[in-house]
Design a protein around this motif. Structure first.
Motif, PDB file in Angstrom:
ATOM      1  N   GLY A 282     -29.112 -13.909-115.118  1.00  0.00           N
ATOM      2  CA  GLY A 282     -28.679 -14.383-116.425  1.00  0.00           C
ATOM      3  C   GLY A 282     -29.665 -14.016-117.518  1.00  0.00           C
ATOM      4  N   THR A 283     -30.956 -14.095-117.186  1.00  0.00           N
ATOM      5  CA  THR A 283     -31.989 -13.726-118.156  1.00  0.00           C
ATOM      6  C   THR A 283     -31.915 -12.241-118.477  1.00  0.00           C
ATOM      7  OG1 THR A 283     -33.442 -15.478-117.338  1.00  0.00           O
ATOM      8  CG2 THR A 283     -34.471 -13.693-118.600  1.00  0.00           C
ATOM      9  N   TYR A 284     -31.704 -11.422-117.449  1.00  0.00           N
ATOM     10  CA  TYR A 284     -31.566  -9.978-117.687  1.00  0.00           C
ATOM     11  C   TYR A 284     -30.419  -9.693-118.644  1.00  0.00           C
ATOM     12  CZ  TYR A 284     -29.549  -5.389-117.204  1.00  0.00           C
ATOM     13  OH  TYR A 284     -28.971  -4.190-117.512  1.00  0.00           O
ATOM     14  N   PHE A 285     -29.263 -10.313-118.419  1.00  0.00           N
ATOM     15  CA  PHE A 285     -28.113 -10.008-119.260  1.00  0.00           C
ATOM     16  C   PHE A 285     -28.342 -10.436-120.702  1.00  0.00           C
ATOM     17  CE2 PHE A 285     -25.729  -9.042-115.458  1.00  0.00           C
ATOM     18  CZ  PHE A 285     -24.856  -8.058-115.916  1.00  0.00           C
ATOM     19  N   ARG A 286     -29.114 -11.484-120.899  1.00  0.00           N
ATOM     20  CA  ARG A 286     -29.424 -11.868-122.277  1.00  0.00           C
ATOM     21  C   ARG A 286     -30.421 -10.892-122.900  1.00  0.00           C
ATOM     22  NH1 ARG A 286     -27.783 -16.050-119.454  1.00  0.00           N
ATOM     23  NH2 ARG A 286     -26.596 -17.701-120.477  1.00  0.00           N
ATOM     24  N   LEU A 287     -31.407 -10.464-122.131  1.00  0.00           N
ATOM     25  CA  LEU A 287     -32.391  -9.522-122.655  1.00  0.00           C
ATOM     26  C   LEU A 287     -31.783  -8.150-122.924  1.00  0.00           C
ATOM     27  CD1 LEU A 287     -35.435 -10.437-120.366  1.00  0.00           C
ATOM     28  CD2 LEU A 287     -35.277 -10.814-122.835  1.00  0.00           C
ATOM     29  N   GLN A 288     -30.948  -7.661-121.996  1.00  0.00           N
ATOM     30  CA  GLN A 288     -30.382  -6.329-122.184  1.00  0.00           C
ATOM     31  C   GLN A 288     -29.418  -6.277-123.361  1.00  0.00           C
ATOM     32  OE1 GLN A 288     -26.968  -5.112-121.237  1.00  0.00           O
ATOM     33  NE2 GLN A 288     -26.286  -7.225-121.169  1.00  0.00           N
ATOM     34  N   SER A 289     -28.942  -7.448-123.800  1.00  0.00           N
ATOM     35  CA  SER A 289     -28.051  -7.450-124.958  1.00  0.00           C
ATOM     36  C   SER A 289     -28.754  -6.927-126.202  1.00  0.00           C
ATOM     37  CB  SER A 289     -27.497  -8.859-125.208  1.00  0.00           C
ATOM     38  OG  SER A 289     -28.531  -9.759-125.560  1.00  0.00           O
ATOM     39  N   PHE A 290     -30.094  -7.059-126.264  1.00  0.00           N
ATOM     40  CA  PHE A 290     -30.831  -6.497-127.391  1.00  0.00           C
ATOM     41  C   PHE A 290     -30.721  -4.974-127.422  1.00  0.00           C
ATOM     42  CE2 PHE A 290     -33.291 -10.518-127.594  1.00  0.00           C
ATOM     43  CZ  PHE A 290     -33.196 -10.722-128.953  1.00  0.00           C
ATOM     44  N   ILE A 291     -30.517  -4.364-126.263  1.00  0.00           N
ATOM     45  CA  ILE A 291     -30.405  -2.911-126.178  1.00  0.00           C
ATOM     46  C   ILE A 291     -28.954  -2.484-126.320  1.00  0.00           C
ATOM     47  CG2 ILE A 291     -31.060  -0.892-124.833  1.00  0.00           C
ATOM     48  CD1 ILE A 291     -33.377  -2.821-125.610  1.00  0.00           C
ATOM     49  N   PHE A 292     -28.056  -3.174-125.611  1.00  0.00           N
ATOM     50  CA  PHE A 292     -26.653  -2.770-125.612  1.00  0.00           C
ATOM     51  C   PHE A 292     -25.923  -3.157-126.891  1.00  0.00           C
ATOM     52  CE2 PHE A 292     -27.469  -1.970-121.234  1.00  0.00           C
ATOM     53  CZ  PHE A 292     -26.471  -1.115-120.793  1.00  0.00           C
ATOM     54  N   MET A 293     -26.279  -4.274-127.498  1.00  0.00           N
ATOM     55  CA  MET A 293     -25.554  -4.724-128.681  1.00  0.00           C
ATOM     56  C   MET A 293     -25.627  -3.734-129.842  1.00  0.00           C
ATOM     57  SD  MET A 293     -23.723  -7.337-128.242  1.00  0.00           S
ATOM     58  CE  MET A 293     -23.482  -8.862-127.337  1.00  0.00           C
ATOM     59  N   PRO A 294     -26.789  -3.127-130.138  1.00  0.00           N
ATOM     60  CA  PRO A 294     -26.781  -2.109-131.195  1.00  0.00           C
ATOM     61  C   PRO A 294     -25.864  -0.925-130.869  1.00  0.00           C
ATOM     62  CG  PRO A 294     -29.025  -2.804-130.745  1.00  0.00           C
ATOM     63  CD  PRO A 294     -28.157  -3.421-129.676  1.00  0.00           C
ATOM     64  N   VAL A 295     -25.791  -0.562-129.579  1.00  0.00           N
ATOM     65  CA  VAL A 295     -24.901   0.535-129.191  1.00  0.00           C
ATOM     66  C   VAL A 295     -23.442   0.113-129.348  1.00  0.00           C
ATOM     67  CG1 VAL A 295     -24.230   2.106-127.332  1.00  0.00           C
ATOM     68  CG2 VAL A 295     -26.633   1.480-127.634  1.00  0.00           C
ATOM     69  N   PHE A 296     -23.133  -1.140-129.005  1.00  0.00           N
ATOM     70  CA  PHE A 296     -21.774  -1.633-129.221  1.00  0.00           C
ATOM     71  C   PHE A 296     -21.460  -1.709-130.717  1.00  0.00           C
ATOM     72  CE2 PHE A 296     -22.218  -3.961-124.959  1.00  0.00           C
ATOM     73  CZ  PHE A 296     -21.652  -2.899-124.281  1.00  0.00           C
ATOM     74  N   GLY A 297     -22.482  -2.014-131.538  1.00  0.00           N
ATOM     75  CA  GLY A 297     -22.285  -1.986-132.983  1.00  0.00           C
ATOM     76  C   GLY A 297     -22.010  -0.586-133.476  1.00  0.00           C
ATOM     77  N   LEU A 298     -22.731   0.387-132.912  1.00  0.00           N
ATOM     78  CA  LEU A 298     -22.467   1.789-133.223  1.00  0.00           C
ATOM     79  C   LEU A 298     -21.041   2.148-132.829  1.00  0.00           C
ATOM     80  CD1 LEU A 298     -23.681   4.605-134.040  1.00  0.00           C
ATOM     81  CD2 LEU A 298     -24.208   4.904-131.610  1.00  0.00           C
ATOM     82  N   ASN A 299     -20.611   1.652-131.691  1.00  0.00           N
ATOM     83  CA  ASN A 299     -19.257   1.852-131.198  1.00  0.00           C
ATOM     84  C   ASN A 299     -18.230   1.328-132.203  1.00  0.00           C
ATOM     85  OD1 ASN A 299     -16.945   2.015-129.582  1.00  0.00           O
ATOM     86  ND2 ASN A 299     -17.393   0.090-128.566  1.00  0.00           N
ATOM     87  N   GLN A 300     -18.504   0.158-132.795  1.00  0.00           N
ATOM     88  CA  GLN A 300     -17.590  -0.420-133.769  1.00  0.00           C
ATOM     89  C   GLN A 300     -17.497   0.441-135.026  1.00  0.00           C
ATOM     90  OE1 GLN A 300     -18.092  -4.572-134.653  1.00  0.00           O
ATOM     91  NE2 GLN A 300     -18.381  -5.140-132.516  1.00  0.00           N
ATOM     92  N   GLY A 301     -18.619   1.051-135.413  1.00  0.00           N
ATOM     93  CA  GLY A 301     -18.583   1.949-136.554  1.00  0.00           C
ATOM     94  C   GLY A 301     -17.879   3.252-136.239  1.00  0.00           C
ATOM     95  N   ALA A 302     -18.016   3.720-134.997  1.00  0.00           N
ATOM     96  CA  ALA A 302     -17.432   5.002-134.605  1.00  0.00           C
ATOM     97  C   ALA A 302     -15.927   4.917-134.368  1.00  0.00           C
ATOM     98  CB  ALA A 302     -18.119   5.517-133.338  1.00  0.00           C
ATOM     99  N   LEU A 303     -15.440   3.781-133.845  1.00  0.00           N
ATOM    100  CA  LEU A 303     -14.037   3.671-133.453  1.00  0.00           C
ATOM    101  C   LEU A 303     -13.066   3.928-134.610  1.00  0.00           C
ATOM    102  CD1 LEU A 303     -11.868   3.065-131.343  1.00  0.00           C
ATOM    103  CD2 LEU A 303     -12.205   0.632-131.785  1.00  0.00           C
ATOM    104  N   PRO A 304     -13.195   3.257-135.758  1.00  0.00           N
ATOM    105  CA  PRO A 304     -12.247   3.552-136.834  1.00  0.00           C
ATOM    106  C   PRO A 304     -12.375   4.970-137.378  1.00  0.00           C
ATOM    107  CG  PRO A 304     -13.958   2.043-137.600  1.00  0.00           C
ATOM    108  CD  PRO A 304     -14.101   2.149-136.118  1.00  0.00           C
ATOM    109  N   ILE A 305     -13.588   5.535-137.369  1.00  0.00           N
ATOM    110  CA  ILE A 305     -13.772   6.916-137.837  1.00  0.00           C
ATOM    111  C   ILE A 305     -13.034   7.881-136.919  1.00  0.00           C
ATOM    112  CG2 ILE A 305     -15.450   8.751-138.271  1.00  0.00           C
ATOM    113  CD1 ILE A 305     -17.497   6.546-138.904  1.00  0.00           C
TER     114      ILE A 305
END
Length: 458
Positions: A282-305
C-alpha cells in the motif's frame, strides 16, 4: 448559434504540438501531483495512529481505486467522444455526449452507494481477522462510497472541460479539494487544536469534504462560463446510442483503470500472511503515484489533442503528439526510477516504518521501480488507442500489464522465493505489456492512421 466559439479555429488543430501539449498537460499534471500528495499525506497521518490503521486503509484502497476507475473510465469515454465530435464539427453530438455524462454519473453513484453500505464489512473481514482493522476499514469504506456522488460528478465535469481544450479549470477543481483534504487531515485524523481524534474515520471525512469542494467548484466553472459544449439540463432525451458511443472507449478505459484494483485484490490475498507486507504494498502504491500521476496528467493533456486531430484526419499532428508524449513520459519515469533506487529507506521512513517494514520494503521499492520506464511507452500508447476510438486495445494492454502478467507471476515467484522474488512480477509484466504495445500500435498505424488525410488530398 454558438457565437464566436464556433467561428474560431480550435487551438488543438493549429498550435505547435509541444507548446500545446505542455500548455494543456501541466495543469492536469500539477493537479494529479496534488492528488498524489494528499493520498500520501492521508497515509502518513494514518500511519501515526498505528501500523494496523495503515493496513486498514490499504485493504480498502482497491475499492477506492475501483470507484475512481468507473468515474475516470466513463469520463475518458465522454472526453474522447466530445473531442472527436468537435474535431469533426459535429457540435450537437458533442453536447449530447457531455449531457449524458452527468446522467451516467448519478447512476454509477447509486450503485456504489448501495454496495458500500451492504458489503463493506464483509469485504474487509475477508482479508483480516483483526477487530480493529475490520471496524475501521469498514467505516472508512462506507463513508467514501456513500458520498461518492461528489467524485462521479466532479470527474465528469473535469473531462468535459478537458475535451474542449480547457485544462486550467479542471486543475483548479482538483487542487481545491486536495488542499482542503490536506488541511483537514491533522485536525480530523490526529485531533489537533481540540478536534476529536478520529483516526481512519477522520481520513474518510476529510477526503469526502475535499471531494465535495472540488465538485462544487467544477459545476460553477462549467455552468457559469461559456464553453464549446453545452450541457443540457432541460429538454434532454436519453439516447442509448450515445451511451454506447461513450462506453465504446469508456468501458475498456474503465476496465483498464479497474484492473489495478482487481490486481490488488489478488496480491493482498497472496500477502495476507503478513500484515506488514500488505502495508508495504500500500505504501508503494501511494509513493509511486508521485511518479505515475504526472504521466497520467500528461495523458489527459494528450488525449483531446490526439482525439481532435484524429477526428480532423490530421495524421502529422496526431503522431507528433504521440511521440512528444512518449518522450516527456520517459523523462519523468527515468527520474522516478532514480529516486526509488537511491532513497527507498527515506521514502518508507515518511510512514513511520518499523524495522520489519524497512527490511521488506527497501528491496521491494528497488525492484518494482524497474517497471517505470517501460510503463511510459505503455501509458502513452494506451492514449493513442483511446483517442482513435480503439478502447479494446487499451483494455487488453492493461490486462497484460496489470493482471494477466502480474498476478500469475507474483504467485509463481512467491512460491519459488518468497517476498524477495514476488516484487519482480511488476517489471516482468511491464515488459510483456511493452511487447504488446509495440505490435499493436504498428498495426494501428499501418491499417488506419497512415490513411488519414488522403481523402482530403484527392
Amino acid at each position: 448559434m454558438r457565437g464566436r466559439f464556433m467561428t474560431e479555429e480550435n487551438k488543438m488543430g493549429t498550435m505547435p504540438i509541444g507548446k500545446l501539449m505542455m500548455g494543456m498537460a501541466w495543469p492536469a499534471m500539477f493537479s494529479m501531483m496534488i492528488q498524489a500528495l494528499y493520498n500520501v499525506i492521508d497515509s502518513i497521518f494514518v500511519s501515526r495512529i498505528s501500523e494496523e490503521s495503515l493496513t486498514a486503509v490499504t485493504l480498502v484502497y482497491p475499492i477506492q481505486m475501483l470507484l475512481i476507475s468507473v468515474a475516470v473510465g466513463t469520463g475518458v469515454g465522454v472526453n474522447s467522444l466530445i473531442a472527436r465530435r468537435l474535431g469533426a464539427k459535429r457540435f450537437e453530438e458533442a453536447d449530447q455526449a457531455a449531457s449524458h455524462g452527468f446522467r451516467i454519473a448519478f447512476i454509477n453513484w447509486a450503485v456504489f452507494a448501495v454496495l458500500g453500505l451492504l458489503l463493506a464489512r464483509k469485504y474487509v473481514s475477508a482479508y483480516s481477522d483483526s477487530a480493529y482493522i475490520v471496524e475501521n476499514g469498514s467505516i472508512f469504506l462506507m463513508i467514501t462510497m456513500a458520498f461518492s456522488l461528489f467524485v462521479f460528478v466532479e470527474v465528469n465535469t473535469e473531462k468535459v472541460l478537458q475535451a474542449t481544450g480547457s485544462m486550467l479549470l479542471p486543475m483548479l477543481c482538483s487542487l481545491s479539494g486536495a488542499i482542503i483534504n490536506i488541511a483537514l487531515d491533522p485536525f480530523l485524523i490526529l485531533g489537533a487544536c481540540g478536534f476529536p481524534r478520529m483516526g481512519v474515520v477522520g481520513a474518510a471525512i476529510a477526503t469526502t469534504i475535499g471531494q465535495f469542494i472540488s465538485m462544487c467548484l467544477g459545476l460553477t466553472l462549467l455552468f457559469g462560463r461559456k464553453h464549446q459544449v453545452t450541457v443540457k439540463l432541460k429538454g434532454f432525451k436519453f439516447d442509448w446510442s450515445t451511451v454506447k458511443d461513450i462506453y465504446n472507449v469508456g468501458f475498456p478505459a474503465m476496465l483498464m483503470q479497474s484492473i489495478g484494483s482487481v490486481m490488488l485484490f489478488f496480491i493482498n490475498g497472496l500477502l495476507a500472511f503478513s500484515g506488514t507486507a500488505v502495508a508495504v504494498l500500500g505504501t508503494y502504491f501511494r509513493l509511486q503515484s508521485f511518479i505515475f500521476m504526472p504521466v497520467f496528467g500528461l495523458n489527459q493533456g494528450a488525449l483531446p489533442i490526439m482525439g481532435y486531430n484524429y477526428g480532423a484526419r490530421n495524421k502529422e499532428r496526431l503522431m507528433q503528439a504521440y511521440k512528444f508524449g512518449i518522450a516527456v513520459a520517459a523523462i519523468i519515469m527515468t527520474l522516478g526510477t532514480i529516486l526509488f533506487l537511491t532513497f527507498p529507506k527515506q521514502l518508507l521512513g515518511m510512514f513511520d516504518a518499523s524495522e520489519n517494514m524497512l527490511e521488506i520494503g527497501v528491496p521491494a521499492l528497488r525492484t518494482i521501480c524497474l517497471c517505470f520506464i517501460p510503463a511510459a511507452f505503455g501509458i502513452l500508447t494506451s492514449t493513442i488507442f483511446q483517442a482513435t476510438g480503439h478502447g479494446m486495445l487499451s483494455m487488453w494492454q492493461a490486462l497484460i500489464r496489470q493482471l494477466i502478467g502480474i498476478v500469475p507471476l507474483a504467485w509463481l515467484l512467491l512460491k519459488m522465493g518468497g517476498l524477495t522474488l514476488v516484487w519482480w512480477a511488476w517489471p516482468l509484466a511491464e515488459i510483456l505489456g511493452l511487447l504488446y504495445s509495440v505490435i499493436f500500435v504498428k498495426k494501428l498505424y499501418k491499417n488506419e492512421i497512415a490513411f488519414l488525410g488522403r481523402e482530403d488530398e484527392k
